[in-house]
Write a protein that holds these residues in place. Structure first.
Motif, PDB file in Angstrom:
ATOM      1  N   THR A 462       0.824  -1.220   0.000  1.00  0.00           N
ATOM      2  CA  THR A 462       0.000   0.000   0.000  1.00  0.00           C
ATOM      3  C   THR A 462       0.853   1.263   0.000  1.00  0.00           C
ATOM      4  OG1 THR A 462      -0.192  -0.152   2.420  1.00  0.00           O
ATOM      5  CG2 THR A 462      -1.993  -1.080   1.090  1.00  0.00           C
ATOM      6  N   SER A 465       2.741   4.094  -4.431  1.00  0.00           N
ATOM      7  CA  SER A 465       1.742   5.055  -4.907  1.00  0.00           C
ATOM      8  C   SER A 465       1.092   4.559  -6.185  1.00  0.00           C
ATOM      9  CB  SER A 465       2.396   6.411  -5.150  1.00  0.00           C
ATOM     10  OG  SER A 465       3.297   6.339  -6.242  1.00  0.00           O
ATOM     11  N   ARG A 467       0.762   6.086  -8.912  1.00  0.00           N
ATOM     12  CA  ARG A 467       1.599   6.478 -10.054  1.00  0.00           C
ATOM     13  C   ARG A 467       2.753   5.487 -10.235  1.00  0.00           C
ATOM     14  NH1 ARG A 467       4.159  12.542 -10.914  1.00  0.00           N
ATOM     15  NH2 ARG A 467       5.033  12.181 -13.002  1.00  0.00           N
ATOM     16  N   GLN A 468       3.382   5.129  -9.121  1.00  0.00           N
ATOM     17  CA  GLN A 468       4.484   4.171  -9.207  1.00  0.00           C
ATOM     18  C   GLN A 468       3.985   2.805  -9.646  1.00  0.00           C
ATOM     19  OE1 GLN A 468       7.551   4.546  -9.302  1.00  0.00           O
ATOM     20  NE2 GLN A 468       8.313   2.444  -9.083  1.00  0.00           N
TER      21      GLN A 468
END
Length: 514
Positions: A462, A465, A467-468
């Motif tokens: 978790t 992110s 985006r990552q």
């Protein structure tokens, strides 16, 4: 009086020395051509061979530099045919050897040059030494090393099929250049000795499918296979450990002797029939095995285990796997023998499950995973057995991350299954070297979790992110071409990636005739 006597004596001595010098000079001018023409020259030249004392221990093997930063040795002088220097007297070497504490006797050709006219004091014709087949092969490999090293400073090479780019590669340009050099010149000789099913055969529809798939491609491939062993850069020993376990090993006997004897006898057979095994002490030979007993089988012959290139699914450093010499290959479970229906998955926004695992309890890692997460969290779906009516492949395609713990052995087919499904792999193991790690930066498209961090698995995932995660997902889609099995093989697929890993190891072994 005394001074005069001394001067006179000194003068007489000088005259006598001058007379002696005149006579010695004549004798010298008469004798030198005879000595030079009929004499021998003793020399020691050349850098130390890469294979010095190769058979004493595995540490005596050359340490292959990483593909990302090749460091080729200077071109050995014996690979360059000698040329005449500009001096008035020179010797041309007719034959040479490496610097292995041996003295080499050479016949010189004496040439004299005066007023642009060259005369030869020997009746032997002036000719350049012809390189042996082995020297030509090593010279080709040296040029490839130089080309690969220069790739990081050159512009990317255009390629009609695929141009490696992105952080999934340690150095994309170096990898691409190395791959192209492999395509241009890498030749493998497949020993023809041995009969199926133990040799020239292997499974193509099981968890060990890479053995059969690779053997089949090597038997039918015309680009990389050569029927002329003198032209080969590497030699393939085409036996299947899976077939030996089935046909040679006595079930439940725990007697590994029959398999060990079969491997040893085969090595002795090719070693007696051909000069190539003994020439390199096995360093330019390779095997491929996906069976758990592959590493053990390779040590049936000491030089096979210590010196040869071993392409193994069970790439466990705690079981004598050496990443700088050996090759880690993926374990792929082809139930039907093809990829039909295995590749594909949902988009990231349509994957509601955070992480997924389902599998039996064996080995030291899975009990820990099941203890902490089995049926305890809706986001971390961990099952020993899937609920009735639940599809394993659908669960992977609905998950963002796929947990890939090791079992009895470190390798797991779930890694490739995750890549096929577009699911980011979560590697949980100890001592495992992921496939093609010399080229691929696994941390850019997978998550590596230690066994000790299994209780923190959800926190770790978790913390990534959205985006990552999207970046990792896109990288998975790009690199999975390197794990796809095709028949016939396609450029940059798993067959070619295995060959490339073997090619890199061969580049870092230098063989000399002695």
């Amino acid at each position: 009086m005394g001074d005069k006597d001394a001067d006179g004596k000194y003068s007489r001595n000088m005259s006598a020395c001058s007379s002696t010098m005149s006579y010695s000079t004549k004798l010298f001018l008469f004798m030198v051509p005879l000595v030079l023409v009929s004499g021998f020259v003793f020399v020691n030249i050349g850098p130390t061979s890469f294979l010095t004392s190769l058979s004493t221990s595995p540490h005596d093997l050359p340490s292959p530099p990483s593909l990302m930063a090749p460091a080729p040795s200077p071109l050995p002088s014996e690979m360059i045919p000698p040329s005449l220097p500009a001096s008035s007297i020179s010797t041309k070497v007719e034959s040479i050897q490496g610097n292995d504490n041996r003295t080499i006797r050479l016949n010189p050709i004496i040439t004299t040059t005066s007023n642009n006219v060259t005369s030869t004091a020997s009746s032997e014709p002036k000719k350049r030494r012809v390189l042996s087949n082995l020297e030509k092969i090593e010279f080709e490999l040296q040029k490839a090393r130089a080309s690969i090293k220069a790739a990081s400073m050159d512009d990317p090479v255009d390629d009609p099929d695929y141009v490696p780019l992105g952080p999934m590669y340690w150095n994309a340009k170096v990898f691409h250049r190395s791959y192209l050099e492999m395509e241009k010149q890498f030749k493998i000789y497949v020993y023809k000795e041995g009969e199926p099913p133990l040799f020239h055969d292997g499974p193509c529809k099981s968890i060990y499918s890479m053995e059969g798939s690779f053997i089949y491609e090597m038997e039918t491939n015309t680009r990389f296979r050569t029927n002329k062993p003198d032209k080969a850069h590497a030699f393939y020993l085409p036996f299947s450990v899976v077939k030996m376990v089935r046909f040679v090993y006595e079930r439940n006997s725990r007697d590994f002797g029959p398999i060990r004897n079969t491997v040893r006898d085969y090595i002795n057979l090719v070693g007696d029939k051909y000069p190539y095994w003994n020439r390199s002490i096995g360093a330019d030979h390779f095997i491929l095995s996906c069976h758990d007993w592959g590493p053990e089988a390779s040590f049936s012959h000491p030089h096979l285990g210590h010196n040869s290139i071993r392409a193994l699914c069970n790439a466990n450093t705690s079981e004598r796997f050496k990443p700088r010499k050996d090759v880690s290959i993926p374990e792929i479970n082809l139930r039907t023998g093809s990829l039909t229906g295995l590749v594909g998955g949902r988009s990231p926004s349509s994957r509601p499950i955070l992480a997924f695992f389902a599998g039996g309890v064996h080995g030291p890692v899975r009990p820990v995973l099941l203890e902490h997460w089995e049926n305890k969290d809706n986001d971390i779906r961990v099952h020993k057995y899937l609920p009735r009516g639940t599809s394993y492949s659908d669960m992977m395609r609905n998950s963002k991350f796929c947990i890939c713990p090791s079992g009895y052995e470190v390798a797991s087919p779930r890694i490739v299954e995750a890549l096929y499904s577009g699911c980011v792999p979560v590697l949980i193991n100890s001592g495992y070297v992921p496939p093609f790690s010399d080229v691929l930066n696994w941390k850019s498209f997978s998550v590596v979790v230690s066994v000790e961090d299994i209780p923190n698995l959800k926190t770790i995932l978790t913390a990534i992110s959205p985006r990552q995660y999207l970046r990792m997902y896109r990288r998975v889609l790009k690199v999975r071409r390197h794990f796809e099995v095709n028949s016939p093989a396609k450029r940059f697929d798993v067959f070619h990636m295995i060959l490339h890993s073997i090619w890199v190891r061969r580049l870092n072994v230098r063989i000399r005739e002695v």
